[in-house]
Motif scaffolding. Structure first.
Motif, PDB file in Angstrom:
ATOM      1  N   ALA A 168      40.656  87.734  58.489  1.00  0.00           N
ATOM      2  CA  ALA A 168      41.713  87.550  59.305  1.00  0.00           C
ATOM      3  C   ALA A 168      42.956  87.231  59.300  1.00  0.00           C
ATOM      4  CB  ALA A 168      41.061  86.938  60.941  1.00  0.00           C
ATOM      5  N   ARG A 169      42.873  86.110  57.967  1.00  0.00           N
ATOM      6  CA  ARG A 169      44.203  85.599  57.625  1.00  0.00           C
ATOM      7  C   ARG A 169      44.927  86.207  56.245  1.00  0.00           C
ATOM      8  NH1 ARG A 169      43.986  79.741  57.653  1.00  0.00           N
ATOM      9  NH2 ARG A 169      45.539  79.989  56.584  1.00  0.00           N
ATOM     10  N   THR A 170      44.277  87.410  56.071  1.00  0.00           N
ATOM     11  CA  THR A 170      44.474  88.445  54.856  1.00  0.00           C
ATOM     12  C   THR A 170      44.901  89.174  55.503  1.00  0.00           C
ATOM     13  OG1 THR A 170      42.248  87.129  53.129  1.00  0.00           O
ATOM     14  CG2 THR A 170      44.087  89.067  52.778  1.00  0.00           C
ATOM     15  N   TYR A 171      44.292  90.110  56.951  1.00  0.00           N
ATOM     16  CA  TYR A 171      44.911  90.830  57.353  1.00  0.00           C
ATOM     17  C   TYR A 171      46.313  90.467  58.505  1.00  0.00           C
ATOM     18  CZ  TYR A 171      41.331  94.616  57.426  1.00  0.00           C
ATOM     19  OH  TYR A 171      39.946  95.173  57.092  1.00  0.00           O
ATOM     20  N   GLU A 172      46.705  89.109  58.546  1.00  0.00           N
ATOM     21  CA  GLU A 172      47.617  88.917  58.636  1.00  0.00           C
ATOM     22  C   GLU A 172      49.150  88.821  57.945  1.00  0.00           C
ATOM     23  OE1 GLU A 172      48.729  85.172  61.963  1.00  0.00           O
ATOM     24  OE2 GLU A 172      46.194  85.062  61.875  1.00  0.00           O
ATOM     25  N   GLU A 173      48.366  88.453  56.012  1.00  0.00           N
ATOM     26  CA  GLU A 173      48.973  88.158  55.341  1.00  0.00           C
ATOM     27  C   GLU A 173      49.750  89.811  55.013  1.00  0.00           C
ATOM     28  OE1 GLU A 173      48.152  86.392  51.264  1.00  0.00           O
ATOM     29  OE2 GLU A 173      46.311  85.762  52.844  1.00  0.00           O
ATOM     30  N   LEU A 174      49.060  90.864  55.775  1.00  0.00           N
ATOM     31  CA  LEU A 174      49.628  92.303  55.433  1.00  0.00           C
ATOM     32  C   LEU A 174      49.807  93.188  56.447  1.00  0.00           C
ATOM     33  CD1 LEU A 174      45.751  93.920  53.778  1.00  0.00           C
ATOM     34  CD2 LEU A 174      48.416  93.550  52.541  1.00  0.00           C
ATOM     35  N   ALA A 180      43.358  92.141  62.180  1.00  0.00           N
ATOM     36  CA  ALA A 180      43.200  90.958  62.386  1.00  0.00           C
ATOM     37  C   ALA A 180      43.068  90.148  63.530  1.00  0.00           C
ATOM     38  CB  ALA A 180      44.039  90.170  61.809  1.00  0.00           C
ATOM     39  N   PHE A 181      43.021  90.753  64.400  1.00  0.00           N
ATOM     40  CA  PHE A 181      42.307  90.193  65.524  1.00  0.00           C
ATOM     41  C   PHE A 181      41.103  91.104  66.161  1.00  0.00           C
ATOM     42  CE2 PHE A 181      47.119  88.631  66.091  1.00  0.00           C
ATOM     43  CZ  PHE A 181      46.784  87.327  66.642  1.00  0.00           C
ATOM     44  N   ALA A 182      40.948  91.468  65.138  1.00  0.00           N
ATOM     45  CA  ALA A 182      39.130  92.506  65.551  1.00  0.00           C
ATOM     46  C   ALA A 182      38.449  91.815  64.822  1.00  0.00           C
ATOM     47  CB  ALA A 182      39.622  93.542  64.928  1.00  0.00           C
ATOM     48  N   ALA A 183      39.017  91.280  63.108  1.00  0.00           N
ATOM     49  CA  ALA A 183      38.854  89.970  62.663  1.00  0.00           C
ATOM     50  C   ALA A 183      37.739  88.153  63.427  1.00  0.00           C
ATOM     51  CB  ALA A 183      38.946  90.132  61.530  1.00  0.00           C
ATOM     52  N   TYR A 184      39.254  88.016  63.910  1.00  0.00           N
ATOM     53  CA  TYR A 184      38.780  86.965  64.646  1.00  0.00           C
ATOM     54  C   TYR A 184      38.008  86.867  65.664  1.00  0.00           C
ATOM     55  CZ  TYR A 184      43.307  84.400  62.331  1.00  0.00           C
ATOM     56  OH  TYR A 184      44.176  84.166  61.579  1.00  0.00           O
ATOM     57  N   ARG A 185      37.915  87.859  66.451  1.00  0.00           N
ATOM     58  CA  ARG A 185      37.136  88.095  67.467  1.00  0.00           C
ATOM     59  C   ARG A 185      35.449  88.173  66.872  1.00  0.00           C
ATOM     60  NH1 ARG A 185      40.604  92.306  68.811  1.00  0.00           N
ATOM     61  NH2 ARG A 185      41.894  91.162  71.040  1.00  0.00           N
ATOM     62  N   ARG A 186      35.736  88.549  66.169  1.00  0.00           N
ATOM     63  CA  ARG A 186      34.116  88.710  65.379  1.00  0.00           C
ATOM     64  C   ARG A 186      33.992  86.852  64.799  1.00  0.00           C
ATOM     65  NH1 ARG A 186      36.051  93.810  63.173  1.00  0.00           N
ATOM     66  NH2 ARG A 186      34.387  95.206  63.677  1.00  0.00           N
ATOM     67  N   PHE A 187      35.027  85.841  64.330  1.00  0.00           N
ATOM     68  CA  PHE A 187      34.587  84.961  64.331  1.00  0.00           C
ATOM     69  C   PHE A 187      34.106  84.148  65.443  1.00  0.00           C
ATOM     70  CE2 PHE A 187      37.231  81.236  63.955  1.00  0.00           C
ATOM     71  CZ  PHE A 187      36.428  79.957  63.991  1.00  0.00           C
ATOM     72  N   LEU A 188      35.257  84.333  66.612  1.00  0.00           N
ATOM     73  CA  LEU A 188      34.546  83.911  67.511  1.00  0.00           C
ATOM     74  C   LEU A 188      33.399  83.865  68.021  1.00  0.00           C
ATOM     75  CD1 LEU A 188      37.552  84.465  69.361  1.00  0.00           C
ATOM     76  CD2 LEU A 188      37.708  82.250  68.772  1.00  0.00           C
TER      77      LEU A 188
END
Length: 339
Positions: A168-174, A180-188
């Motif tokens: 997610a952090r890397t998607y934010e860089e892009l 990014a927020f889809a990956a953050y949801r999976r992290f949660l």
């Protein structure tokens, strides 16, 4: 560059004999290397014996202080015997012992692109290469590909939650915010994951996801306009206007001693009832410690055991929505006199 190194090695070997170039170090180390090469000559056709011997020779060359000859030894073998089933492992040893990140990346990428995976003592060569490439690679688009490879191929070997967080952090860089927020949801969905150096990662990410999913319509472009709107609402005891400009997500109310992520800092309370039961006053100007990122307005006269409240404003840092990025929000309340 790799070809040049190998060519130089061939020239040196031809001058010193097939193994003479690699007989280095102390007299004892040289004797051990000669013996290893003699055994290799006798058992070189046996794959399982050869990999052990090449590993020992490479280790002896490193121990003797000749990492460049170790690299030449292994890369020359790979070029000479392209069908050796352990070539990916030999290149992994080469990559691990390069003091050039660029060259190490070259060999890790070569392993993934040209060789099937194999397991050495229970460790996947491809997994090792991917892990190192993530550490070495600066280009976020390339790192994203490696994260996906890890999740697809080695899910049982990794901390999945941590991988989603850094993805997610890397998607934010892009600037790819939906991803990014889809990956953050999976992290949660992995509450047991701990992010090194960031103990409040889950709380922080949850707040950001909630903010992303919200309307974000309570922000204002101008701090002065926002402050004056709240002053007017307080003076007129206009609960509706006051609440409309309160942040819907992540609003806190706490003492100065508390941290924003304290479990008691975001407990809901009836702000309107306090306003209607009080005759609240406010300072003409913001506090002197207000700045371009955050601001404080002192108010007093609240019908609460602590009668002085500081309204806290902060600039919105949310590049995922350019329309409100850099706006201001009323983000919280500090109870009591400023420390």
């Amino acid at each position: 560059m790799v070809v040049a190194v190998a060519l130089a090695a061939v020239i040196l070997i031809s001058c010193a004999g097939e193994s003479g170039y690699y007989i280095v170090g102390t007299s004892e180390q040289q004797q051990e290397l000669r013996e290893l090469f003699r055994i290799l000559d006798r058992n070189g056709d046996d794959d399982s014996a050869r990999v052990i011997l090449l590993e020992h020779i490479a280790g002896h060359l490193l121990e003797a202080g000749y990492p460049e000859r170790m690299r030449v030894f292994l890369t020359s073998h790979v070029e000479t015997y392209p069908e050796d089933p352990y070539n990916a492992y030999y290149l992994l040893l080469v990559a691990r012992n390069y003091n050039s990140d660029r060259m190490a990346q070259h060999y890790y990428q070569r392993i993934l692109a040209n060789y099937s995976d194999l397991s050495i003592r229970g460790n996947s060569v491809h997994y090792s290469a991917l892990s190192e490439l993530l550490r070495l690679t600066e280009q976020p688009a390339v790192r994203i590909r490696y994260y996906h490879d890890l999740l697809e191929r080695f899910r049982d070997r990794i901390d999945v939650g941590s991988t989603y967080y850094y993805m997610a952090r890397t998607y934010e860089e892009l600037g790819e915010w939906d991803e990014a927020f889809a990956a953050y949801r999976r992290f949660l969905s992995y509450p047991e994951t701990r992010i090194l150096g960031f103990p409040e990662a889950h709380r922080h990410v949850r707040d950001r996801v909630n903010f992303y999913d919200s309307s974000r319509d309570w922000t204002m472009e101008s701090l002065d306009t926002l402050v004056n709107t709240l002053k007017s609402a307080i003076w007129r005891q206009d609960v509706r206007t006051l609440l409309r400009h309160k942040a819907d997500e992540n609003f806190f109310a706490m003492s100065w001693e508390q941290e924003e992520y304290d479990s008691n800092s975001q407990i809901a309370f009836n702000l309107g009832s306090f306003l209607l039961r009080s005759r609240v006053r406010y300072a003409a100007d913001l506090e002197l410690n207000s700045n371009a990122r955050e601001a404080y307005l002192r108010t007093w006269g609240w019908s609460h055991r602590i009668r002085t409240w500081y309204l806290y404003f902060r600039r919105v840092d949310f590049p995922a929505d350019p329309e409100i990025h850099g706006n201001w929000e009323w983000a919280g309340i500090y109870f009591g006199e400023a420390m």
